[in-house]
Design an enzyme around this catalytic site. Structure first.
Site, PDB file in Angstrom:
ATOM      1  CB  SER A  57      -0.944   0.010   1.211  1.00  0.00           C
ATOM      2  OG  SER A  57      -0.217   0.147   2.414  1.00  0.00           O
ATOM      3  CE  LYS A 130      -2.821   2.501   4.753  1.00  0.00           C
ATOM      4  NZ  LYS A 130      -2.804   1.724   3.489  1.00  0.00           N
TER       5      LYS A 130
END
Length: 295
Positions: A57, A130
């Site tokens: 990701s 993230k």
């Protein structure tokens, strides 16, 4: 007067001239290993922890099987900054991203337990990594006329998103899937942050799972340490520095950053200070002998 009077062991002890007997290696080595293990546990708990990247990701910034060091104390001294990469615990709305199978054998479980103690284990199912895109009070939306994400109405050129890694601009928004680049404007609530992965085509992030409490942050990822050929720092991208220069960092009411510099130097210096203190207290020669443990 005896020839040696005043020069015997008792006299030398009084003058502080008798040296402490050095500990044999077979006794010193286990003690050093115990001290090193305890230091590793303390460092992992309070200062720095290594995290294994289990999913794609954050490609191409972070690849699967990369290991990063996470500074766990920096946000005790200041607020997060847009553009930083953070590790945090997701709430019940966040779908786990661990994609690699995990062995449940006794040896594998023991290895994971020891690895977790010293801070080199895999992240838990609810641990995510993230990039910070928005802070409390920010308005986040996509997209502007160039297909860029907008923060408070300003389009951001995200150089770290590799070609072909962005999500589909033409696909209609889906509130339950982050497959579309477009999403409705979000006003980040007080005490929360808006985070996204760099591989937008596969990342399940705040676009469809919602903002994350800042209190859920475990720490800031600041360097890739493994594999060695990918060793590099994870600094704030220039586009976010330029944005911050023109737009002061949003913060929750009453929250004022205490200091701006990254305290990585202090974090890494503390273990050596602790080791020196323990060595001095226990009588172990910390400087003079310089015996190294096998790596």
């Amino acid at each position: 007067m005896e020839p040696n009077e005043g020069y015997g062991p008792a006299s030398r002890r009084r003058q502080g001239l008798v040296r402490r007997k050095e500990m044999p290696l077979w006794q010193e080595l286990p003690l050093l290993l115990v001290v090193a293990f305890c230091l590793a546990v303390l460092i992992r708990t309070f200062l720095v922890q290594a995290f294994y990247i289990p999913s794609g990701s954050m490609e191409n910034t972070l690849l699967v099987k990369d290991r990063v060091l996470v500074n766990k104390v920096i946000y005790d001294m200041r607020d997060p900054i847009r553009g930083e990469i953070v590790v945090f615990r997701g709430d019940e709305n966040w779908t786990p991203e661990v994609t690699e199978p995990v062995s449940n054998s006794f040896a594998a479980k023991l290895g994971r337990t020891i690895g977790d103690l010293v801070g080199v284990s895999r992240p838990g199912e609810r641990d995510f990594i993230k990039r910070v895109i928005g802070l409390p009070g920010d308005k986040i939306a996509c997209c502007d006329g160039k297909g860029r994400i907008m923060v408070n109405g300003v389009g951001i050129d995200e150089s770290y998103i590799a070609e072909g890694f962005n999500s589909d601009l033409n696909q209609p928004p889906n509130p339950n899937q982050c497959t579309s680049r477009r999403f409705t404007e979000v006003v980040v609530p007080a005490g929360e942050m808006f985070v996204m992965g760099d591989h937008r085509a596969v990342s399940q992030d705040a676009r469809c799972q919602g903002p994350v409490p800042i209190s859920n942050i475990i720490g800031r990822a600041f360097v890739i340490v493994w594999p060695s050929n990918r060793f590099t720092s994870l600094s704030v991208p220039d586009e976010w520095k330029a944005y911050a220069a023109d737009h002061p960092t949003a913060a929750a009411p009453g929250t004022v950053p205490v200091r701006e510099p990254d305290p990585a130097t202090e974090v890494f210096a503390l273990p050596f200070l602790l080791s020196a203190a323990i060595s001095a207290r226990s009588g172990l020669p910390f400087v003079t002998r310089r015996r190294r443990l096998p790596s």
